[in-house]
Scaffold this active site. Structure first.
Site, PDB file in Angstrom:
ATOM      1  N   SER A  81       0.791  -1.233   0.000  1.00 34.40           N
ATOM      2  CA  SER A  81       0.000   0.000   0.000  1.00 34.40           C
ATOM      3  C   SER A  81       0.819   1.277   0.000  1.00 34.40           C
ATOM      4  O   SER A  81       0.249   2.364  -0.122  1.00 34.40           O
ATOM      5  CB  SER A  81      -0.962   0.015   1.189  1.00 34.40           C
ATOM      6  N   ALA A 145     -13.554 -13.126  -4.760  1.00 31.92           N
ATOM      7  CA  ALA A 145     -13.188 -12.412  -5.987  1.00 31.92           C
ATOM      8  C   ALA A 145     -11.677 -12.255  -6.073  1.00 31.92           C
ATOM      9  O   ALA A 145     -11.000 -12.007  -5.073  1.00 31.92           O
ATOM     10  CB  ALA A 145     -13.850 -11.038  -6.005  1.00 31.92           C
ATOM     11  N   TYR A 171     -10.904   2.808   5.472  1.00 32.75           N
ATOM     12  CA  TYR A 171      -9.839   2.470   4.522  1.00 32.75           C
ATOM     13  C   TYR A 171     -10.341   1.468   3.494  1.00 32.75           C
ATOM     14  O   TYR A 171     -10.897   0.425   3.831  1.00 32.75           O
ATOM     15  CB  TYR A 171      -8.667   1.882   5.286  1.00 32.75           C
ATOM     16  N   ASN A 173      -9.183  -0.189  -0.427  1.00 31.24           N
ATOM     17  CA  ASN A 173      -8.318  -0.284  -1.587  1.00 31.24           C
ATOM     18  C   ASN A 173      -9.034   0.096  -2.877  1.00 31.24           C
ATOM     19  O   ASN A 173      -8.400   0.506  -3.845  1.00 31.24           O
ATOM     20  CB  ASN A 173      -7.755  -1.702  -1.690  1.00 31.24           C
ATOM     21  N   GLY A 309       2.727  -1.046   4.053  1.00 26.60           N
ATOM     22  CA  GLY A 309       2.260  -1.863   2.955  1.00 26.60           C
ATOM     23  C   GLY A 309       2.293  -3.321   3.338  1.00 26.60           C
ATOM     24  O   GLY A 309       3.311  -3.814   3.837  1.00 26.60           O
TER      25      GLY A 309
END
Length: 368
Positions: A81, A145, A171, A173, A309
């Site tokens: 991230s 998914a 948060y 993505n 990340g």
């Protein structure tokens, strides 16, 4: 704070049994966190860790420490991230150029893409995407998914109702998957091309890349480990399809490149003062997050800025002083972290609040 798939996870630590150390050329002494690292041991079948510190008192490139031969100074690794900070920098540069406004609705650039199940791109601004206040469902939370494109990730997200009302920090993505498409619509180039042109090349980040569909890491690199969902043991996760992460987390980098990037960003080399101030403004996210970067206030009153990340096989964290003059980046060769409350706070407190949380200044009689 945030990661690729979940809020920040930190590590359970005890005394480190073996340590590989190296001060880069001309270093007069270890900084507090580098001295503190020998006390730590990751409790997950010996994954290894490395740390690079650029301190105001340090000469040369900084101070490097590792916990063993599994990690080396020049290794390439997946930065997860932290990709978001790069994407946000590009978006803010485009705002400075007048090619978009943060108050623009997503619908202006991607008409009809965000619709259904209570999702509406006409009510979501670019600022909301940057600050994680869009309310969009995080596509990585849908374990059924495995999207390999931004549009597929967004379709997964919009098949669910919003996680929160717009304006509330949550948060996701998905926000940065959308921003990647916005960059393409505005510039005519994908976000990876713009990151290379605007950041990687000017800063000479020779170890940083956006791999697209390439599943391997550039040499040199170590191995990365994750948890086998079936048996529970560690499995090799060095190779993976980064398209699932995309603009939310596909970046590959090195310790020195991440330090150089955050030094340039916070030092004002990538953004004009107004855009940098906007990036560090956390009001929209109720103090939790700026625009692609987040603050962490330490016990001594110091606030550090950066990102973490987490992606299969890797955990990375960069934290820096507000002016970018003092930076700590560390990485672990696994995304499976045991325990939650000790390593990261201990390292940050040690480095930025010497005298607290194990951050005792080293003296002439101290042995690393």
């Amino acid at each position: 704070m945030p990661t690729l798939r979940a809020p920040l996870v930190t590590l359970l630590v005890t005394a480190l049994l073996c340590l590989g150390t190296a001060s880069l050329p001309s270093e007069p002494h270890l900084t507090p966190a580098a001295s503190y690292l020998p006390r730590l041991l990751v409790q997950d079948k010996a994954p290894t860790a490395a740390l690079l510190i650029r301190a105001p008192s340090a000469a040369g490139s900084g101070i490097y420490r590792s916990t063993g031969p599994g990690i080396r100074y020049a290794d390439h690794f997946r930065a997860g991230s932290i990709t978001k900070t790069f994407v946000a920098t590009v978006v803010l540069q485009l705002a400075h150029e007048g090619r978009l406004r943060l108050s623009d609705a997503v619908e202006r650039f991607l008409p009809g893409l965000i619709r259904g199940h209570g999702n509406d791109g006409r009510r979501i601004t670019l600022r909301a995407l940057l600050s994680h206040t869009s309310g969009l469902y995080d596509y990585t939370d849908d374990r059924s998914a495995h999207p390999v494109s931004a549009t597929a990730a967004i379709r997964t997200a919009t098949s669910h109702r919003p996680t929160t009302h717009p304006g509330v920090f949550a948060y996701s993505n998905t926000d940065y998957a959308v921003l990647g498409l916005v960059v393409r619509r505005v510039t005519g180039h994908d976000y990876a091309t713009e990151i290379r042109r605007r950041i990687v090349v000017p800063l000479r980040l020779t170890g940083t890349s956006l791999p697209g569909a390439h599943t391997t890491l550039p040499a040199p690199h170590g191995r990365g480990y994750s948890r086998d969902p079936a048996g529970g043991g560690l499995i090799d996760a060095t190779e993976l399809d980064p398209r699932t992460a995309g603009a939310a987390g596909e970046l590959i980098s090195t310790l020195s490149d991440l330090n150089r990037f955050f030094a340039a960003l916070l030092g004002g080399r990538l953004l004009p003062p107004a855009q940098l101030a906007g990036m560090l403004n956390t009001a929209a996210a109720q103090g939790n997050y700026g625009l692609g970067i987040y603050p962490e206030r330490l016990s001594c009153g110091v606030t550090v800025w950066g990102h973490n990340g987490r992606i299969a096989g890797s955990y990375v964290r960069t934290a820096a002083s507000r002016d970018g003059g003092h930076i700590l980046t560390y990485r672990i060769d696994t995304d499976i972290l045991t325990g939650t409350e000790t390593l990261e706070p201990a390292l940050l407190e040690a480095e930025f609040c010497p005298g607290r949380a194990g951050g005792r200044r080293t003296g002439p009689n101290d042995r690393p």
